[in-house]
Design an enzyme around this catalytic site. Sequence first.
Site, PDB file in Angstrom:
ATOM      1  N   SER A 260       0.584  -1.313  -0.016  1.00  0.00           N
ATOM      2  CA  SER A 260      -0.080   0.112  -0.202  1.00  0.00           C
ATOM      3  C   SER A 260       0.829   1.490   0.246  1.00  0.00           C
ATOM      4  CB  SER A 260      -1.193   0.196   1.093  1.00  0.00           C
ATOM      5  OG  SER A 260      -1.295   1.253   1.734  1.00  0.00           O
ATOM      6  N   LYS A 261       1.439   2.646  -0.631  1.00  0.00           N
ATOM      7  CA  LYS A 261       1.521   3.525  -0.829  1.00  0.00           C
ATOM      8  C   LYS A 261       1.375   4.206   0.625  1.00  0.00           C
ATOM      9  CE  LYS A 261       2.954   7.310  -3.131  1.00  0.00           C
ATOM     10  NZ  LYS A 261       5.315   6.764  -3.848  1.00  0.00           N
ATOM     11  N   ARG A 262      -0.283   3.991   1.426  1.00  0.00           N
ATOM     12  CA  ARG A 262      -0.096   4.672   2.760  1.00  0.00           C
ATOM     13  C   ARG A 262       0.445   4.372   3.902  1.00  0.00           C
ATOM     14  NH1 ARG A 262      -5.282   3.847   0.690  1.00  0.00           N
ATOM     15  NH2 ARG A 262      -5.449   1.212   2.081  1.00  0.00           N
ATOM     16  N   GLY A 264       3.519   3.162   2.621  1.00  0.00           N
ATOM     17  CA  GLY A 264       5.269   3.845   1.982  1.00  0.00           C
ATOM     18  C   GLY A 264       5.873   2.657   1.534  1.00  0.00           C
ATOM     19  N   ASP A 270       9.219   5.131  -7.854  1.00  0.00           N
ATOM     20  CA  ASP A 270       9.980   5.131  -6.328  1.00  0.00           C
ATOM     21  C   ASP A 270      11.421   3.987  -6.802  1.00  0.00           C
ATOM     22  OD1 ASP A 270       8.101   6.625  -5.018  1.00  0.00           O
ATOM     23  OD2 ASP A 270       6.604   4.893  -4.159  1.00  0.00           O
TER      24      ASP A 270
END
Length: 490
Positions: A260-262, A264, A270
């Site tokens: 999940s991007k949330r 990190g 990235d």
Amino acid sequence: MDKRWFEQMEQRIPRGKTRTRFAPSPTGYMHVGNLRTALYAYLLAKRQDGAFILRIEDTDQGRYVEGAADAIFRTLREAGLRHDEGPDIGGPAGPYVQTQRKDIYEKYAALLLENGGAYRCFCQKQEHAEEIGGKKDACACRALDEAEAARRLLGNTPYVIRQKVPKAGSTTFTDQVYGQITVENETLDDNVLIKSGGLPTYNFANVVDDHLMGITHVVRGAEYLSSVPKYNLLYEAFGWAPPVYIHCAPVMRDAQNKMSKRRGDPSYEDLRALGYLPDAIVNYVALLGWSPGGERELFSLKELCGVFDVSGISKSPAIFDPEKLTYFNSAWLRAMSPAQFHETALPSIRQVIKNPAIDTGLVAALLQPRLERLTDIGEKVDFFETLPDYDATLFVHKKSKTDLDVSRHMLEAALPVLEALPAWTQDAVHGALLSLAQRLAVKNATLLWPVRIAAAGKAVTPGGAVEICAILGKEETLRRLRLGLEKLED
């Protein structure tokens, strides 16, 4: 309803070979699971000499992120996943952006209403337009008579169009990974097909588009498995054959949590910013939930196209391991030709080494067998540009049998020998220092350790004293050795 338009649409459908698609929503970053879906769809198409289609599913305008579509194009291009049809290059089944196909969905929704496969729902309910799955959702509008429906339409009462799911019987489908699955129809909700604003939901648009674009194999995440019965009921209502389904277990950050991007977890971009090569990322992502069989792990994209088989996809979730990706990256860096590696590493080298006298080719040669990520270059080679302020205790090294006095003696002996060299080459420096060690009756390391510390000012460097001195040049090497000697004399 005049059916000629629908007949013409059927005639446009490309047929005769495998056709897969990657259909992302421009709602954020391109995470690893998205990339894996695109990769498997691409590999399946190319293994069977088929076509790989890119379609942008942007009907959820509330979640649209500016620039996300560009990131999708950029990621696929860098990863080498070249689509055969798509928004940027066109094709026989376009347009390939869903908001440009609104009139198509309206016509097929009208056809479905006429066939009895859908109904207008005037209830004031939250649409949950892009939800997948869901609870049984009984609605009184299913049984609304035509007169009442017409009255509400004349009164401009807002409505959505819902799928009219049969409440009796069951729906069975086969997935290439999970096998045969049967679902009782009474457990399925009448999901929204067309929202009140006129745009289709994912559940409707993806079925219409997959059929009209001739998609033969659908590759997507296992979270969509629960929606397949509703999709197949739509195919059945239209009289269409469903595609082959290939659902993939999720990519996890650990045993309990999806990436999940949330939290990190990194996107493709990235990972690139962290110094990973596209080849390494693609190679590693291919093996997240798929096995080619055997012990081999390193594959180019072209080689993956030759060995990919759906039978190797696992039902079990795959855990993303950054250390494993780093291993793949270092292997790909080492596999490059020296010229390739130099070209790849040069921008990072020149970020820290501005001195034009430093031969970046020689620096790259030191880095290649020792590098794990491109972003590690700066800290490994910055001493070539500027000698760091180091402590004299670095000269003390038990294994090399050096202390401060021994190191001072070694530098005192090395300076005149290096000053006297008529030609400054790596071979000349190597021969001079090893001959000196022999004359001093010490191990090579006893001499080379203090020379390297004085030349680099670091305990750990890519390459040894000889290589570093050769790259620094005679004048700079002698200057640094004299500074090191001053440290030891203080």
